[in-house]
Design an enzyme around this catalytic site. Structure first.
Site, PDB file in Angstrom:
ATOM      1  N   HIS A 154       0.830  -1.194   0.000  1.00  0.00           N
ATOM      2  CA  HIS A 154       0.000   0.000   0.000  1.00  0.00           C
ATOM      3  C   HIS A 154       0.869   1.250   0.000  1.00  0.00           C
ATOM      4  O   HIS A 154       2.078   1.183   0.232  1.00  0.00           O
ATOM      5  CB  HIS A 154      -0.920   0.027   1.229  1.00  0.00           C
ATOM      6  N   LYS A 158      -0.423   4.642   4.735  1.00  0.00           N
ATOM      7  CA  LYS A 158      -1.217   3.650   5.470  1.00  0.00           C
ATOM      8  C   LYS A 158      -0.585   3.365   6.825  1.00  0.00           C
ATOM      9  O   LYS A 158       0.625   3.154   6.921  1.00  0.00           O
ATOM     10  CB  LYS A 158      -1.348   2.362   4.655  1.00  0.00           C
TER      11      LYS A 158
END
Length: 265
Positions: A154, A158
């Site tokens: 990600h 995140k």
């Protein structure tokens, strides 16, 4: 249907605003952020670079729940637990995309499900939910000589790891094997860790750039490897799925539901 967004000024919140505005049969009931947010009071349409819609960003989530038929929440665990209590008090459906809830926070969500409709999913993409089903089926078919590893990547913003979707995939694999994930999971390896135990489900986490979400489940067996992958190129897939879940929730009885329920899997 009147749909509101908590955390409306964030990256995902703005995408959710756009998805609600684009959806047939949906009206944007409002959006909230923490007090002191620099966009407080801005029109939500202008917030996403569109025409004004006559609804402004507020710091009062209670009023938001009272005004909406459903609220979509992709925020943080502490906020989501508080929002679950507001949903229970108001009878408003709550669509939860927040991941990383601890046991007490999840208990608050489950308790709210006794009084209103809760849809909770680690991922609202239709494709990811297909992936979950495929992983569970593959784990049923392939023996434990096939080592299972879940790899996810990600963007660098995140905050939780492994991702909620990666954990959901781990749970799907564990269900296919007939085991409990917490008893076989390995979420980090560092140093001299020894040989990989048979039946372990491993996780590898990557962070960097602006990656929306990549997930691969590997079944590494003798002489071959099976890999099942999903890559999201836009948050629109999550936002559209969440709005679909909100509209589905309008005809349901109180309870805690999953995206599989929404999609009829």
């Amino acid at each position: 249907m009147k749909i509101a967004i908590v955390g409306a000024a964030g990256r995902m919140g703005r995408m959710l605003i756009a998805a609600v505005l684009a959806a047939d049969g949906a009206d944007l009931a409002g959006g909230s952020e923490a007090a002191g947010h620099p966009d407080m009071g801005r029109d939500l349409g202008e917030l996403i670079g569109a025409d004004a819609v006559g609804v402004t960003l507020t710091s009062d989530p209670r009023a938001l729940f009272e005004a909406a038929d459903a609220v979509i929440d992709f925020t943080v665990p502490t906020a989501t637990a508080a929002h679950a209590m507001l949903a229970a008090e108001s009878g408003t459906a709550l669509i939860i995309g927040t991941t990383g809830l601890d046991a007490a926070q999840q208990a608050a969500v489950d308790a709210a499900g006794e009084k209103t409709v809760i849809v909770q999913a680690a991922n609202y993409s239709v494709g990811v939910n297909v992936l979950l089903g495929l992983v569970e089926k593959a784990a049923q078919i392939l023996p434990d000589a096939y080592d299972i590893e879940v790899l996810e990547m990600h963007h660098h913003h995140k905050v939780d790891a492994p991702s909620g979707t990666a954990l959901a995939l781990g749970h799907a694999a564990a269900a296919g094997r007939g085991v409990v994930l917490d008893e076989v999971a390995c979420k980090a390896r560092d140093g001299i860790v020894g040989a990989r135990p048979r039946g372990e489900i491993g996780f590898a986490t990557l962070r960097g750039g602006d990656v929306v979400g990549d997930h691969t489940v590997m079944f590494a067996g003798p002489g071959e490897r099976v890999e099942i992958t999903h890559k999201a190129s836009s948050r629109e897939v999550f936002a559209g799925g969440a709005v679909r879940a909100a509209q589905w929730a309008s005809s349901q009885q109180p309870g805690v539901y999953s995206m599989k329920d929404v999609l009829g899997f």
